[in-house]
Write an enzyme that holds these catalytic residues in place. Structure first.
Site, PDB file in Angstrom:
ATOM      1  N   ASP A 197       1.294  37.504 -12.793  1.00  0.00           N
ATOM      2  CA  ASP A 197       0.151  36.592 -13.130  1.00  0.00           C
ATOM      3  C   ASP A 197      -1.350  37.130 -12.920  1.00  0.00           C
ATOM      4  OD1 ASP A 197      -0.854  35.114 -10.891  1.00  0.00           O
ATOM      5  OD2 ASP A 197      -0.782  36.309  -9.434  1.00  0.00           O
ATOM      6  N   GLU A 228       6.483  39.184  -8.419  1.00  0.00           N
ATOM      7  CA  GLU A 228       5.128  39.203  -9.138  1.00  0.00           C
ATOM      8  C   GLU A 228       4.831  39.994  -9.473  1.00  0.00           C
ATOM      9  OE1 GLU A 228       1.827  36.109  -7.681  1.00  0.00           O
ATOM     10  OE2 GLU A 228       1.349  38.267  -6.440  1.00  0.00           O
ATOM     11  N   LYS A 258       2.682  24.680  -4.314  1.00  0.00           N
ATOM     12  CA  LYS A 258       1.189  23.860  -3.684  1.00  0.00           C
ATOM     13  C   LYS A 258       1.885  22.472  -3.678  1.00  0.00           C
ATOM     14  CE  LYS A 258      -1.286  28.099  -5.243  1.00  0.00           C
ATOM     15  NZ  LYS A 258      -2.469  28.485  -6.217  1.00  0.00           N
ATOM     16  N   LYS A 272       5.989  38.794  -3.811  1.00  0.00           N
ATOM     17  CA  LYS A 272       4.893  38.365  -4.611  1.00  0.00           C
ATOM     18  C   LYS A 272       4.306  39.996  -3.600  1.00  0.00           C
ATOM     19  CE  LYS A 272       3.321  34.254  -4.964  1.00  0.00           C
ATOM     20  NZ  LYS A 272       2.344  33.245  -4.952  1.00  0.00           N
ATOM     21  N   ARG A 298       1.225  -0.807   0.211  1.00  0.00           N
ATOM     22  CA  ARG A 298      -0.044   0.110   0.091  1.00  0.00           C
ATOM     23  C   ARG A 298       1.493   1.275   0.358  1.00  0.00           C
ATOM     24  NH1 ARG A 298      -3.139   1.640  -2.532  1.00  0.00           N
ATOM     25  NH2 ARG A 298      -3.755  -0.271  -2.668  1.00  0.00           N
TER      26      ARG A 298
END
Length: 375
Positions: free
Chosen positions: A291, A264, A199, A231, A166
């Site tokens: 972006d 960004e 992410k 950012k 598994r």
């Protein structure tokens, strides 16, 4: 990210199948006679020799190495996965049904079309569970497999195979899903390169990013340490792009750091401000993120005119990266806008696992059942 702590070694007296989960202790194989042996030495009961590697097994292609990370402990991640499965008793189902000295052969079968990934990791897991297991592969990481294809076999102690099953499949199915989507996007995006993002599943970042490499993509930053990425939140707190950039350039110079610097931008005005700063100052800027300059349309298409304008404005002075509204359907048009990179969080945060199974040879299973009943 801090190094993941090694799972504590289960007590050999209590846990039959959880014994190899510690990275720093050597315990008998689940198929052994349970006598403690010197470290590194395995004494197994007399049993048939593992089947020789078949002529169909392909010579392995050059394996895709995992990304280099200064603190990530891949063996500890495997140990943690095995330990959460074993708990404090080990595999009670195997203990109840399978004699300790039974050998088995199991076959990997693709249950869907896709790109296989995780073969190198599977080898590590099998070795960590039981080094006496023999594994052969008919495909390599990155190869395309079709539904129904038998692409690998494992031979050895039946208990060990089932204990590893598994954990191996969980990793391989996730990695193969990521690699399959990455391959589709990479093919459509050329000449732009596909990147993932941060992410990723907590604790599995290196594994997720490894799968992207296997699928033909490239890695974005591994974490917060290997690239400066300014950012929107940084820019807002600093009081604008110029202020943020000035602080970054001073920091890098003071710390004598030579690492990539990406900023960004969300509008043409922000791109213009950034280029103005770069023209007037000595800067470490290497890449500009564009972006959400890909605008979705009601008919399902996307408008990339703002993205094209930004790329033309930058004019190859810096690398460019498109981000936002990136899908398999839109990535080709985005790539045609002339960006260097296209990043997609969906590669890892919305992955659909590739269905794979590992099946024990049924003829051998029947023989085991007859032996057990006679006993």
């Amino acid at each position: 990210m801090p190094a993941i702590p090694t799972a504590p070694a289960p007590c050999p007296a209590r846990f039959l199948l959880a014994r190899r989960h510690s990275l720093h202790a050597s315990y008998p194989s689940p198929c052994s006679n349970h006598q403690r042996l010197p470290p590194g030495l395995l004494r197994l009961p007399a049993r048939p020799q593992a089947a020789p590697m078949s002529a169909e097994a392909r010579a392995p292609a050059s394996p895709v190495a995992p990304p280099a990370h200064p603190t990530y402990d891949l063996k500890a991640v495997i140990a943690l996965a095995l330990a959460e499965d074993a708990g404090d008793r080990g595999d009670v189902s195997c203990l109840a049904t399978i004699p300790s000295d039974v050998e088995a052969k199991a076959t990997f079968i693709a249950k869907a079309d896709g790109v296989i990934a995780g073969i190198s990791l599977a080898d590590m897991i099998f070795n960590q569970v039981d080094p006496s297991l023999k594994v052969e592969w008919f495909e390599s990481d990155g190869n395309y497999v079709h539904k129904g294809l038998q692409f690998g076999k494992v031979y050895g102690c039946a208990r060990s195979i089932i204990v590893a099953e598994r954990v191996v499949l969980n990793f391989m199915q996730r990695m193969s899903g990521i690699a399959t989507l990455t391959k589709a996007m990479s093919d459509a995006a050329r000449p732009a390169c596909i990147l993932e993002t941060r992410k990723t599943a907590p604790g599995l970042r290196l594994i997720d990013k490894w799968a992207v490499l296997i699928g033909g993509g490239k890695n974005h930053r591994l974490g917060l340490f290997d690239m400066v990425m300014i950012k929107d939140n940084h820019i807002s707190v600093a009081g604008g792009i110029a202020n943020a950039m000035g602080s970054v350039d001073q920091f890098l110079q003071k710390e004598k750091l030579t690492i990539p610097l990406e900023v960004e931008t969300r509008t043409i005005e922000e791109v213009t401000d950034l280029l103005k700063y770069a023209a007037e100052n000595k800067t470490s800027l290497t890449r500009i993120m564009l972006d959400n300059m890909v605008v979705p349309l009601a008919n399902g298409d996307v408008d990339v005119s703002m993205l094209k304008d930004a790329v033309q404005l930058i004019n190859d002075r810096f690398e460019t990266e498109a981000s936002g509204n990136v899908t398999v359907d839109t990535v080709k048009k985005i790539g045609e806008a002339g960006v260097t990179y296209i990043s997609s969080g969906a590669l890892t945060h919305s992955v659909k696992a590739l269905d794979i199974s590992l099946k024990i040879d049924t003829e051998l299973a029947l023989q085991v059942g007859r032996r057990t009943n006679r006993a």
